[in-house]
Design a protein around this motif. Structure first.
Motif, PDB file in Angstrom:
ATOM      1  N   SER A 104      44.236   8.744  31.828  1.00  0.00           N
ATOM      2  CA  SER A 104      45.029   8.050  32.813  1.00  0.00           C
ATOM      3  C   SER A 104      44.222   8.199  34.651  1.00  0.00           C
ATOM      4  O   SER A 104      43.178   8.924  34.221  1.00  0.00           O
ATOM      5  N   PHE A 105      44.148   7.626  35.518  1.00  0.00           N
ATOM      6  CA  PHE A 105      43.164   7.340  36.797  1.00  0.00           C
ATOM      7  C   PHE A 105      43.399   8.365  37.308  1.00  0.00           C
ATOM      8  O   PHE A 105      44.428   8.838  38.231  1.00  0.00           O
ATOM      9  N   VAL A 106      41.614   8.442  37.586  1.00  0.00           N
ATOM     10  CA  VAL A 106      41.913  10.177  38.546  1.00  0.00           C
ATOM     11  C   VAL A 106      40.864   9.464  39.545  1.00  0.00           C
ATOM     12  O   VAL A 106      40.508   9.303  39.456  1.00  0.00           O
ATOM     13  N   ASP A 107      40.969   9.881  40.853  1.00  0.00           N
ATOM     14  CA  ASP A 107      40.361   9.137  41.959  1.00  0.00           C
ATOM     15  C   ASP A 107      39.493   9.549  41.631  1.00  0.00           C
ATOM     16  O   ASP A 107      39.161  11.041  42.042  1.00  0.00           O
ATOM     17  N   ASP A 108      38.640   8.616  42.185  1.00  0.00           N
ATOM     18  CA  ASP A 108      37.241   9.133  42.229  1.00  0.00           C
ATOM     19  C   ASP A 108      36.674   8.884  43.254  1.00  0.00           C
ATOM     20  O   ASP A 108      35.493   8.674  44.085  1.00  0.00           O
ATOM     21  N   GLY A 109      37.770   8.731  44.790  1.00  0.00           N
ATOM     22  CA  GLY A 109      36.953   8.540  46.198  1.00  0.00           C
ATOM     23  C   GLY A 109      36.036   7.054  46.311  1.00  0.00           C
ATOM     24  O   GLY A 109      35.272   7.332  46.976  1.00  0.00           O
ATOM     25  N   LYS A 110      36.236   6.290  45.917  1.00  0.00           N
ATOM     26  CA  LYS A 110      35.709   5.301  45.568  1.00  0.00           C
ATOM     27  C   LYS A 110      36.626   4.028  45.457  1.00  0.00           C
ATOM     28  O   LYS A 110      37.521   4.184  45.122  1.00  0.00           O
ATOM     29  N   SER A 111      36.166   2.796  45.955  1.00  0.00           N
ATOM     30  CA  SER A 111      37.225   1.306  45.768  1.00  0.00           C
ATOM     31  C   SER A 111      36.257  -0.149  46.376  1.00  0.00           C
ATOM     32  O   SER A 111      34.312   0.531  46.225  1.00  0.00           O
ATOM     33  N   LEU A 112      36.271  -1.298  45.443  1.00  0.00           N
ATOM     34  CA  LEU A 112      35.968  -2.261  45.367  1.00  0.00           C
ATOM     35  C   LEU A 112      35.313  -2.251  46.969  1.00  0.00           C
ATOM     36  O   LEU A 112      33.977  -2.882  47.156  1.00  0.00           O
ATOM     37  N   LEU A 113      36.472  -1.914  47.718  1.00  0.00           N
ATOM     38  CA  LEU A 113      35.755  -2.345  49.503  1.00  0.00           C
ATOM     39  C   LEU A 113      35.030  -0.954  49.504  1.00  0.00           C
ATOM     40  O   LEU A 113      35.411  -0.102  48.780  1.00  0.00           O
ATOM     41  N   HIS A 114      33.801  -1.425  50.308  1.00  0.00           N
ATOM     42  CA  HIS A 114      32.550  -0.410  50.627  1.00  0.00           C
ATOM     43  C   HIS A 114      31.921   0.035  49.823  1.00  0.00           C
ATOM     44  O   HIS A 114      30.499  -0.671  50.010  1.00  0.00           O
ATOM     45  N   ASN A 115      32.321   0.450  48.617  1.00  0.00           N
ATOM     46  CA  ASN A 115      31.767   1.350  47.801  1.00  0.00           C
ATOM     47  C   ASN A 115      31.099   0.029  46.614  1.00  0.00           C
ATOM     48  O   ASN A 115      29.584   0.000  47.053  1.00  0.00           O
ATOM     49  N   TYR A 116      31.346  -1.071  46.493  1.00  0.00           N
ATOM     50  CA  TYR A 116      31.198  -2.072  46.093  1.00  0.00           C
ATOM     51  C   TYR A 116      30.631  -3.435  46.577  1.00  0.00           C
ATOM     52  O   TYR A 116      29.661  -4.017  46.406  1.00  0.00           O
ATOM     53  N   ILE A 117      31.363  -3.836  47.356  1.00  0.00           N
ATOM     54  CA  ILE A 117      31.668  -4.911  48.314  1.00  0.00           C
ATOM     55  C   ILE A 117      31.532  -4.632  49.654  1.00  0.00           C
ATOM     56  O   ILE A 117      32.395  -3.624  50.073  1.00  0.00           O
ATOM     57  N   THR A 118      30.306  -5.573  50.516  1.00  0.00           N
ATOM     58  CA  THR A 118      30.037  -4.819  51.917  1.00  0.00           C
ATOM     59  C   THR A 118      31.119  -5.477  52.669  1.00  0.00           C
ATOM     60  O   THR A 118      30.960  -6.803  52.124  1.00  0.00           O
ATOM     61  N   GLU A 119      30.833  -5.494  53.887  1.00  0.00           N
ATOM     62  CA  GLU A 119      31.641  -6.226  55.185  1.00  0.00           C
ATOM     63  C   GLU A 119      31.108  -7.071  55.206  1.00  0.00           C
ATOM     64  O   GLU A 119      31.656  -7.803  55.660  1.00  0.00           O
ATOM     65  N   GLU A 120      29.117  -6.441  55.646  1.00  0.00           N
ATOM     66  CA  GLU A 120      28.305  -7.855  55.628  1.00  0.00           C
ATOM     67  C   GLU A 120      28.731  -9.290  54.694  1.00  0.00           C
ATOM     68  O   GLU A 120      28.937 -10.608  55.499  1.00  0.00           O
ATOM     69  N   GLU A 121      28.506  -9.180  53.769  1.00  0.00           N
ATOM     70  CA  GLU A 121      29.127  -9.963  52.774  1.00  0.00           C
ATOM     71  C   GLU A 121      30.567 -10.613  52.773  1.00  0.00           C
ATOM     72  O   GLU A 121      30.396 -11.450  53.091  1.00  0.00           O
TER      73      GLU A 121
END
Length: 441
Positions: free
Chosen positions: A353-370
């Motif tokens: 099952s999913f274990v929190d990896d401290g990452k998210s789509l927003l910020h870790n993959y897609i930036t505010e600037e984009e």
């Protein structure tokens, strides 16, 4: 010896199909990690989209020449695979050209000749597409979006198609030549020469029967192994759109482009701010997040979009923000969403099952600037040949930034404040809004 080949073929086919089915199940699970969304309206229009957009590739024909070439590859992939059915049955039953005893010889020859015509077409178009990508280097194919694996992936697929078509034509050339010589069981199925493979006969005539038979069997095995290998490569490749374009076209949004879907929770929040007496007693317990931070907050349709992306770059080429040098690339938004879904999938595979990896789509993959570079013009949605909607993902993440993190540029905050206080983006009282009428008198 024949029974050994049959057993080996059946075992190989079973393993290949099992691996493909297993990965397809993982992809379905990853897509359904998104929140539920009901899409069941206007069934007739949805099937029309499948026929026009997925089967007919309607949007591709905005550039007719490229569309025709792409359609040749598409038709070749679909139609030539009918020939694979005969190969699979021959492998299981230990027969050779089984359909010659099932179909009228004239029909059988017509089909194989049509397959060869398509094979030559696929071969030619794949060479042209390789030239466009690696020699002419069209702008959307040399973008840094595709650095690394994505660029190699596209080339691998084209090269694989060329190899498979070459094996198919060589196999037919050897077969028909051995028929003419009456060698072994080949002489039992006289089909006559086929359209294009016959041109390879001069290269084979100097060889003895045994060598030609070995070449034919080698091409047969490599061809079907290549098909099964391609089947299992597909889920890891951008060419997954070959399968997912059809459901994605069916579930595409039907409302006019430019219409933005609001969140019911946002509407309730505004209502409760204006009429606090309407707030339910248990409202705090059922409060949902605004917008999307990670793939779990996106809908399953958003994730299906991400897995259906062809990485063709038409969306980014049409994006005015990207054209003016800003960091936003709608293609990359979809690729990053898919990459995050795959990372979450691997996490689930490893931990059950999913274990929190401290990452998210927003910020870790897609930036505010984009996200902030987007003008919400819908050009990317209009340009996509398989009805993908990058804008929906962008909007949901911007909502999260602003409504959950209170994270917006100062210029935006000023506008928000004016709308909240003055009911307009401008910094003056609503009572003064009609003063200009008096000045005109």
């Amino acid at each position: 010896m024949e029974i050994i080949f049959q057993i080996a073929f059946i075992a190989f086919a079973a393993v290949a199909i099992w691996l493909f089915s297993k990965k397809l199940g993982e992809l379905k699970r990853n897509i359904l990690l998104g929140r539920d969304e009901t899409i069941n309206d206007n069934t007739a229009q949805r099937w029309r989209n499948v026929l026009l957009l997925a089967f007919g590739q309607k949007k591709m024909f905005k550039n007719p020449l490229v569309a025709v070439m792409h359609f040749v590859i598409y038709a070749g992939f679909i139609i030539i695979n009918l020939e694979v059915l005969e190969i699979i049955l021959d492998g299981i039953l230990g027969t050779h050209r089984l359909f010659t005893s099932v179909l009228p010889l004239g029909l059988y020859n017509f089909l194989i000749n049509a397959f060869e015509f398509l094979a030559v077409g696929v071969f030619t178009v794949c060479v042209i597409f390789l030239i466009r990508r690696n020699i002419l280097k069209l702008k959307r194919f040399i973008s840094k979006d595709l650095n690394g694996w994505p660029r190699s992936d596209a080339n691998y697929i084209l090269i694989t198609e060329i190899i498979l078509m070459t094996l198919f034509l060589t196999m037919n050339a050897c077969d028909t030549l051995l028929q003419q010589r009456g060698y072994s069981h080949y002489g039992e199925h006289i089909t006559g020469n086929f359209s294009f493979s016959t041109f390879l006969h001069p290269f084979l005539n100097g060889m003895n029967d045994g060598t030609i038979a070995d070449i034919e069997r080698t091409c047969w095995w490599l061809h079907i192994i290549g098909i099964f290998a391609f089947l299992n490569y597909l889920p890891y490749s951008k060419h997954l759109h070959i399968l997912f374009a059809f459901p994605n076209a069916y579930y595409a949004r039907l409302q006019p482009q430019g219409k933005m879907e609001n969140m019911p929770d946002i509407q309730k929040e505004v209502l409760y701010a204006m009429q606090p007496e309407l707030i339910p007693a248990d409202a705090a317990e059922h409060k949902n997040k605004f917008g999307a931070k990670d793939i779990f907050d996106l809908s399953w349709k958003n994730l299906l979009d991400a897995y259906s992306c062809t990485e063709c770059g038409r969306c980014t080429a049409a994006c005015p923000a990207n054209i003016t040098g800003k960091k936003l690339s709608p293609r990359l938004i979809m690729m990053k969403t898919r990459d995050r879904a795959e990372e979450v999938g691997r996490n689930i595979n490893a931990n059950k099952s999913f274990v929190d990896d401290g990452k998210s789509l927003l910020h870790n993959y897609i930036t505010e600037e984009e996200l902030r570079a987007c003008t919400t013009c819908n050009a990317c949605v209009e340009a996509c040949p398989v009805s993908i909607n990058p804008l929906d993902i962008i909007l949901q993440q911007r909502r999260y930034l602003i409504m959950e993190e209170s994270n917006a540029p100062q210029e935006w905050n000023g506008t928000f404040s004016n709308i909240e206080n003055n009911f307009a983006p401008w910094k003056f009282s609503p009572d003064d809004r009609d003063k200009w009428v008096g000045e005109m008198q």
